[in-house]
Design a protein around this motif. Structure first.
Motif, PDB file in Angstrom:
ATOM      1  N   GLY A  68      44.714  49.735  95.395  1.00  0.00           N
ATOM      2  CA  GLY A  68      44.412  50.914  96.191  1.00  0.00           C
ATOM      3  C   GLY A  68      42.932  51.055  96.491  1.00  0.00           C
ATOM      4  O   GLY A  68      42.549  51.685  97.476  1.00  0.00           O
ATOM      5  N   LYS A  69      42.102  50.472  95.654  1.00  0.00           N
ATOM      6  CA  LYS A  69      40.656  50.517  95.883  1.00  0.00           C
ATOM      7  C   LYS A  69      40.297  49.903  97.231  1.00  0.00           C
ATOM      8  O   LYS A  69      39.343  50.303  97.871  1.00  0.00           O
ATOM      9  CB  LYS A  69      39.958  49.763  94.750  1.00  0.00           C
ATOM     10  CG  LYS A  69      38.469  49.834  94.749  1.00  0.00           C
ATOM     11  CD  LYS A  69      37.936  49.127  93.506  1.00  0.00           C
ATOM     12  CE  LYS A  69      36.462  49.333  93.323  1.00  0.00           C
ATOM     13  NZ  LYS A  69      35.988  48.698  92.076  1.00  0.00           N
ATOM     14  N   ARG A  70      41.094  48.940  97.665  1.00  0.00           N
ATOM     15  CA  ARG A  70      40.869  48.261  98.937  1.00  0.00           C
ATOM     16  C   ARG A  70      41.960  48.593  99.955  1.00  0.00           C
ATOM     17  O   ARG A  70      42.158  47.868 100.916  1.00  0.00           O
ATOM     18  CB  ARG A  70      40.796  46.759  98.701  1.00  0.00           C
ATOM     19  CG  ARG A  70      39.559  46.379  97.902  1.00  0.00           C
ATOM     20  CD  ARG A  70      39.626  44.959  97.354  1.00  0.00           C
ATOM     21  NE  ARG A  70      38.544  44.743  96.409  1.00  0.00           N
ATOM     22  CZ  ARG A  70      38.592  45.071  95.109  1.00  0.00           C
ATOM     23  NH1 ARG A  70      39.668  45.632  94.604  1.00  0.00           N
ATOM     24  NH2 ARG A  70      37.572  44.857  94.321  1.00  0.00           N
TER      25      ARG A  70
ATOM     26  N   TRP B 203      42.763  55.696  88.949  1.00  0.00           N
ATOM     27  CA  TRP B 203      41.891  55.168  87.910  1.00  0.00           C
ATOM     28  C   TRP B 203      41.291  56.298  87.074  1.00  0.00           C
ATOM     29  O   TRP B 203      41.355  56.274  85.850  1.00  0.00           O
ATOM     30  CB  TRP B 203      40.791  54.314  88.538  1.00  0.00           C
ATOM     31  CG  TRP B 203      39.754  53.893  87.559  1.00  0.00           C
ATOM     32  CD1 TRP B 203      38.445  54.274  87.533  1.00  0.00           C
ATOM     33  CD2 TRP B 203      39.934  53.023  86.440  1.00  0.00           C
ATOM     34  NE1 TRP B 203      37.804  53.699  86.470  1.00  0.00           N
ATOM     35  CE2 TRP B 203      38.694  52.924  85.782  1.00  0.00           C
ATOM     36  CE3 TRP B 203      41.022  52.328  85.919  1.00  0.00           C
ATOM     37  CZ2 TRP B 203      38.518  52.152  84.641  1.00  0.00           C
ATOM     38  CZ3 TRP B 203      40.842  51.557  84.782  1.00  0.00           C
ATOM     39  CH2 TRP B 203      39.600  51.473  84.155  1.00  0.00           C
ATOM     40  N   LYS B 204      40.753  57.309  87.714  1.00  0.00           N
ATOM     41  CA  LYS B 204      40.084  58.377  86.965  1.00  0.00           C
ATOM     42  C   LYS B 204      41.059  59.239  86.173  1.00  0.00           C
ATOM     43  O   LYS B 204      40.691  59.804  85.154  1.00  0.00           O
ATOM     44  CB  LYS B 204      39.251  59.249  87.911  1.00  0.00           C
ATOM     45  CG  LYS B 204      38.017  58.518  88.413  1.00  0.00           C
ATOM     46  CD  LYS B 204      37.181  59.380  89.322  1.00  0.00           C
ATOM     47  CE  LYS B 204      36.009  58.592  89.844  1.00  0.00           C
ATOM     48  NZ  LYS B 204      34.756  58.940  89.229  1.00  0.00           N
TER      49      LYS B 204
ATOM     50  N   GLY C 202      43.664  43.231  84.278  1.00  0.00           N
ATOM     51  CA  GLY C 202      43.613  43.459  82.831  1.00  0.00           C
ATOM     52  C   GLY C 202      43.110  44.822  82.424  1.00  0.00           C
ATOM     53  O   GLY C 202      43.495  45.349  81.385  1.00  0.00           O
ATOM     54  N   TYR C 203      42.284  45.446  83.223  1.00  0.00           N
ATOM     55  CA  TYR C 203      41.723  46.757  82.889  1.00  0.00           C
ATOM     56  C   TYR C 203      42.668  47.899  83.235  1.00  0.00           C
ATOM     57  O   TYR C 203      42.445  49.035  82.840  1.00  0.00           O
ATOM     58  CB  TYR C 203      40.374  46.974  83.584  1.00  0.00           C
ATOM     59  CG  TYR C 203      40.460  47.078  85.091  1.00  0.00           C
ATOM     60  CD1 TYR C 203      40.492  48.304  85.715  1.00  0.00           C
ATOM     61  CD2 TYR C 203      40.516  45.925  85.870  1.00  0.00           C
ATOM     62  CE1 TYR C 203      40.575  48.401  87.095  1.00  0.00           C
ATOM     63  CE2 TYR C 203      40.593  46.014  87.245  1.00  0.00           C
ATOM     64  CZ  TYR C 203      40.626  47.253  87.849  1.00  0.00           C
ATOM     65  OH  TYR C 203      40.702  47.337  89.219  1.00  0.00           O
ATOM     66  N   LEU C 204      43.715  47.591  83.991  1.00  0.00           N
ATOM     67  CA  LEU C 204      44.662  48.637  84.391  1.00  0.00           C
ATOM     68  C   LEU C 204      45.718  48.799  83.327  1.00  0.00           C
ATOM     69  O   LEU C 204      46.435  49.708  83.235  1.00  0.00           O
ATOM     70  CB  LEU C 204      45.300  48.307  85.740  1.00  0.00           C
ATOM     71  CG  LEU C 204      44.335  48.300  86.932  1.00  0.00           C
ATOM     72  CD1 LEU C 204      45.034  47.765  88.176  1.00  0.00           C
ATOM     73  CD2 LEU C 204      43.796  49.687  87.186  1.00  0.00           C
TER      74      LEU C 204
ATOM     75  N   CYS D  43      48.879  71.346  87.916  1.00  0.00           N
ATOM     76  CA  CYS D  43      49.032  72.673  87.334  1.00  0.00           C
ATOM     77  C   CYS D  43      47.643  73.257  87.086  1.00  0.00           C
ATOM     78  O   CYS D  43      46.809  72.609  86.451  1.00  0.00           O
ATOM     79  CB  CYS D  43      49.798  72.572  86.016  1.00  0.00           C
ATOM     80  SG  CYS D  43      49.881  74.155  85.136  1.00  0.00           S
ATOM     81  N   PRO D  44      47.380  74.473  87.560  1.00  0.00           N
ATOM     82  CA  PRO D  44      46.067  75.076  87.330  1.00  0.00           C
ATOM     83  C   PRO D  44      45.872  75.536  85.880  1.00  0.00           C
ATOM     84  O   PRO D  44      44.743  75.750  85.458  1.00  0.00           O
ATOM     85  CB  PRO D  44      46.050  76.272  88.286  1.00  0.00           C
ATOM     86  CG  PRO D  44      47.484  76.641  88.448  1.00  0.00           C
ATOM     87  CD  PRO D  44      48.244  75.337  88.366  1.00  0.00           C
ATOM     88  N   ASN D  45      46.960  75.672  85.124  1.00  0.00           N
ATOM     89  CA  ASN D  45      46.846  76.108  83.733  1.00  0.00           C
ATOM     90  C   ASN D  45      46.419  74.974  82.813  1.00  0.00           C
ATOM     91  O   ASN D  45      45.455  75.096  82.071  1.00  0.00           O
ATOM     92  CB  ASN D  45      48.171  76.681  83.237  1.00  0.00           C
ATOM     93  CG  ASN D  45      48.582  77.926  83.975  1.00  0.00           C
ATOM     94  OD1 ASN D  45      47.752  78.697  84.425  1.00  0.00           O
ATOM     95  ND2 ASN D  45      49.872  78.113  84.127  1.00  0.00           N
ATOM     96  N   CYS D  46      47.164  73.856  82.848  1.00  0.00           N
ATOM     97  CA  CYS D  46      46.903  72.760  81.911  1.00  0.00           C
ATOM     98  C   CYS D  46      46.214  71.567  82.553  1.00  0.00           C
ATOM     99  O   CYS D  46      45.740  70.683  81.847  1.00  0.00           O
ATOM    100  CB  CYS D  46      48.200  72.312  81.241  1.00  0.00           C
ATOM    101  SG  CYS D  46      49.410  71.583  82.379  1.00  0.00           S
ATOM    102  N   GLY D  47      46.168  71.526  83.881  1.00  0.00           N
ATOM    103  CA  GLY D  47      45.475  70.447  84.576  1.00  0.00           C
ATOM    104  C   GLY D  47      46.286  69.182  84.792  1.00  0.00           C
ATOM    105  O   GLY D  47      45.781  68.216  85.349  1.00  0.00           O
ATOM    106  N   ALA D  48      47.540  69.171  84.364  1.00  0.00           N
ATOM    107  CA  ALA D  48      48.357  67.965  84.523  1.00  0.00           C
ATOM    108  C   ALA D  48      48.628  67.688  85.996  1.00  0.00           C
ATOM    109  O   ALA D  48      48.976  68.592  86.752  1.00  0.00           O
ATOM    110  CB  ALA D  48      49.679  68.117  83.765  1.00  0.00           C
ATOM    111  N   ASN D  49      48.458  66.437  86.387  1.00  0.00           N
ATOM    112  CA  ASN D  49      48.811  65.973  87.728  1.00  0.00           C
ATOM    113  C   ASN D  49      50.167  65.301  87.615  1.00  0.00           C
ATOM    114  O   ASN D  49      50.296  64.281  86.957  1.00  0.00           O
ATOM    115  CB  ASN D  49      47.779  64.979  88.240  1.00  0.00           C
ATOM    116  CG  ASN D  49      46.467  65.638  88.516  1.00  0.00           C
ATOM    117  OD1 ASN D  49      45.644  65.772  87.633  1.00  0.00           O
ATOM    118  ND2 ASN D  49      46.279  66.068  89.739  1.00  0.00           N
ATOM    119  N   PHE D  50      51.172  65.873  88.243  1.00  0.00           N
ATOM    120  CA  PHE D  50      52.537  65.395  88.025  1.00  0.00           C
ATOM    121  C   PHE D  50      53.172  64.741  89.241  1.00  0.00           C
ATOM    122  O   PHE D  50      54.043  63.902  89.103  1.00  0.00           O
ATOM    123  CB  PHE D  50      53.438  66.528  87.512  1.00  0.00           C
ATOM    124  CG  PHE D  50      53.211  67.837  88.196  1.00  0.00           C
ATOM    125  CD1 PHE D  50      53.867  68.154  89.359  1.00  0.00           C
ATOM    126  CD2 PHE D  50      52.304  68.742  87.665  1.00  0.00           C
ATOM    127  CE1 PHE D  50      53.642  69.365  89.991  1.00  0.00           C
ATOM    128  CE2 PHE D  50      52.069  69.957  88.288  1.00  0.00           C
ATOM    129  CZ  PHE D  50      52.740  70.263  89.461  1.00  0.00           C
TER     130      PHE D  50
END
Length: 139
Positions: free
Chosen positions: A124-126, A35-36, A137-139, A78-85
């Motif tokens: 996944g929250k639960r 989510w974040k 709808g919010y996803l 990536c520590p440079n650009c922050g992308a979570n891949f």
């Protein structure tokens, strides 16, 4: 049908290839991590993902505290650009070890392939990754 895609972080410091089947869906989850970060993922078998460049630059993140047992979920960025891949996980219903590939980091996927992929919702929250949340709808 499984296809090998090539992906990378935003700055290109880390690259990977992953054999995935987009017909199995792009998963949208409401856990705090997905989510974040806006993580949209497709699952791949553990042996179907290979980091082709920059493994030494990858950084690992594990939530603390976490409901997951130690070693069951690891996120890579990536520590440079922050992308979570990529995220590595373990779920019995997934057959054990698997990879979650952030489809936003696939470099050679087409818009048509992404649009044709069904959306699979995870609660996944639960900790019910095999079920959709009541409200999607919010996803």
């Amino acid at each position: 049908m499984k296809k090998t895609y090539h992906g990378s972080c935003h700055c290109g410091a880390v690259s990977f290839e992953a054999e995935i089947d987009l017909a199995e869906g792009i998963r949208k989850c409401n856990c705090s991590f997905c989510w974040k970060l806006g993580y949209r993922k497709s699952f791949a078998a553990y042996e179907a993902v290979r980091v082709t460049d920059g493994r030494d630059r990858m950084r690992e993140y594990k939530a603390t505290p976490s409901n997951w047992p130690e070693g069951d979920i690891n996120h890579y960025m990536c520590p440079n650009c922050g992308a979570n891949f990529l995220s590595r996980g373990y779920l019995d219903f997934m057959g054990g070890n698997f990879w979650a590939v952030n489809v936003a980091c696939l470099d050679d996927v087409t818009e048509e392939e992404l649009a044709a992929a069904p959306i699979v919702y995870e609660d996944g929250k639960r900790d019910r990754q095999d079920q959709a949340p009541d409200i999607t709808g919010y996803l």
